[in-house]
Write a protein that holds these residues in place. Structure first.
Motif, PDB file in Angstrom:
ATOM      1  N   LYS A   1       0.847  -1.195   0.000  1.00  0.00           N
ATOM      2  CA  LYS A   1       0.000   0.000   0.000  1.00  0.00           C
ATOM      3  C   LYS A   1       0.877   1.238   0.000  1.00  0.00           C
ATOM      4  O   LYS A   1       1.772   1.372   0.823  1.00  0.00           O
ATOM      5  CB  LYS A   1      -0.909   0.000   1.230  1.00  0.00           C
ATOM      6  N   MET A   2       0.613   2.138  -0.944  1.00  0.00           N
ATOM      7  CA  MET A   2       1.336   3.404  -1.049  1.00  0.00           C
ATOM      8  C   MET A   2       0.343   4.553  -0.911  1.00  0.00           C
ATOM      9  O   MET A   2      -0.742   4.517  -1.504  1.00  0.00           O
ATOM     10  CB  MET A   2       2.039   3.517  -2.409  1.00  0.00           C
ATOM     11  N   THR A   3       0.723   5.581  -0.153  1.00  0.00           N
ATOM     12  CA  THR A   3      -0.148   6.746  -0.002  1.00  0.00           C
ATOM     13  C   THR A   3       0.659   8.026  -0.209  1.00  0.00           C
ATOM     14  O   THR A   3       1.845   8.099   0.097  1.00  0.00           O
ATOM     15  CB  THR A   3      -0.792   6.787   1.393  1.00  0.00           C
ATOM     16  N   TYR A   4      -0.027   9.038  -0.737  1.00  0.00           N
ATOM     17  CA  TYR A   4       0.565  10.364  -0.895  1.00  0.00           C
ATOM     18  C   TYR A   4      -0.510  11.403  -0.631  1.00  0.00           C
ATOM     19  O   TYR A   4      -1.633  11.293  -1.147  1.00  0.00           O
ATOM     20  CB  TYR A   4       1.154  10.558  -2.300  1.00  0.00           C
ATOM     21  N   ASN A   5      -0.171  12.412   0.156  1.00  0.00           N
ATOM     22  CA  ASN A   5      -1.079  13.507   0.463  1.00  0.00           C
ATOM     23  C   ASN A   5      -0.599  14.748  -0.277  1.00  0.00           C
ATOM     24  O   ASN A   5       0.461  15.298   0.023  1.00  0.00           O
ATOM     25  CB  ASN A   5      -1.128  13.759   1.976  1.00  0.00           C
TER      26      ASN A   5
END
Length: 342
Positions: free
Chosen positions: A128-132
């Protein structure tokens, strides 16, 4: 066999941030993904003799991905493709974006999502990869939270699922920009590949590669790939740049098989399934100054991309499928790349 994910260091960025490489092992295919740019860094796939070869273009070091003008392997956003003049109007307000492709905005801007360090976590065999993305980044409105998951099956299917939310109305159109050559990333061209794309219409563009607004039939054109076609038969059209085109592949939100690209000599193929209405097929006409893995000088027409997405410049064309994400809504996309052997 069970697919597992291993973590290993991949160097540091220029500002000292550590980059991690995640390797999916245990199945027929081995895939490596970076938390920098959310990039597919390698895909080792077997041929009809069982020999593994890396079929994905990329870099051996993170410094390549920090520049990465071809966008090897990365997730691009907020908006994949070009936005004409870097401008759009929404809800009565005009927006100006960073210009990074002639007079236009492409793939989100100078930095976009593709030159950011994403946050990562592992849940079993899912990465899982996240970017804000903060309000105003690259000129786009709203705080946007993006999640991309990667999952590799034992039989060689790589599933990418994207979600996004925004605090303000904002165009969102995400894709992965992996470059492939099924005879090996260091091969000289893709003309010995066979392509089939199940699309009756495509999106014509002008001299600046901006959509004209029409959706035209592929029949009796060089971009008609409804039947399996050896790319050598379309070499002149490819060298002109005709096969840098968005195909209209079906209803948004419905998962469907949209293409098969195969390499008869090795037996390798890739099938693409997607919920997106568009498939950008690109044969690397504009590849330049890219020294990749093993110091290979990547050449024009030596790779192809299968970018599952909405149509380019959709925000400026009311007749194209909608790309505006509003507060309270969730953007969703699912794409599956299946690597197999004929």
């Amino acid at each position: 066999m069970t697919v597992i994910i291993k973590k290993e260091p991949f160097g540091k960025t220029q500002d000292g941030k550590e980059v991690t490489r995640f390797v999916f092992e245990g199945g027929r295919v081995t895939v490596a993904v970076l938390d920098f740019g959310c990039a597919i860094q390698s895909v080792h796939a077997p041929d009809n003799q069982g020999r593994l070869t890396d079929v994905a273009l990329g870099y051996d070091q993170v410094q390549g991905y920090e520049k990465n003008l071809p966008y090897f392997g990365v997730v691009v956003g907020r908006v994949a493709g070009r936005i004409a003049g870097g401008r759009f109007s929404m809800d009565g307000q005009d927006y100006s974006l960073t210009i990074n492709n002639g007079p236009n905005n492409i793939h989100g801007g100078v930095t976009g999502f593709s030159r950011r360090l994403w946050q990562s976590s592992i849940d079993g065999n899912v990465l899982k990869m996240t970017y804000n993305s903060p309000d105003g980044e690259d000129g786009f409105p709203g705080d946007v939270n993006v999640t991309v998951t990667y999952e590799l099956s034992e039989d060689g299917s790589l599933t990418l699922e994207y979600t996004a939310t925004s605090s303000k109305p904002c165009p969102i159109n995400l894709t992965n920009h992996v470059y492939l050559n099924l005879s090996g990333h260091n091969s000289d061209d893709v003309f010995d590949h066979v392509a089939q794309i199940t699309a009756d219409t495509y999106v014509p563009v002008n001299n600046d590669l901006i959509p004209t607004g029409e959706l035209s039939p592929v029949a009796d054109t060089a971009v008609d790939l409804r039947q399996p076609t050896r790319l050598r038969e379309r070499e002149l059209a490819i060298r002109r740049g005709d096969l840098d085109v968005t195909y209209c592949v079906g209803q948004n939100g419905t998962l469907k098989l949209v293409s098969r690209i195969s390499h008869p000599e090795s037996g390798r193929f890739i099938d693409t399934f997607t919920t997106e209405p568009g498939l950008q097929f690109y044969t690397a006409k504009y590849m330049a100054d890219a020294v990749g893995k093993g110091n290979k000088q990547y050449q024009p027409f030596a790779s192809f991309c299968l970018e599952t997405q909405h149509y380019p410049d959709s925000v400026n064309h009311s007749n194209f499928p909608n790309t505006i994400l509003r507060p309270g809504e969730t953007y969703r996309q699912k794409t599956i790349y299946t690597f197999g052997v004929e």
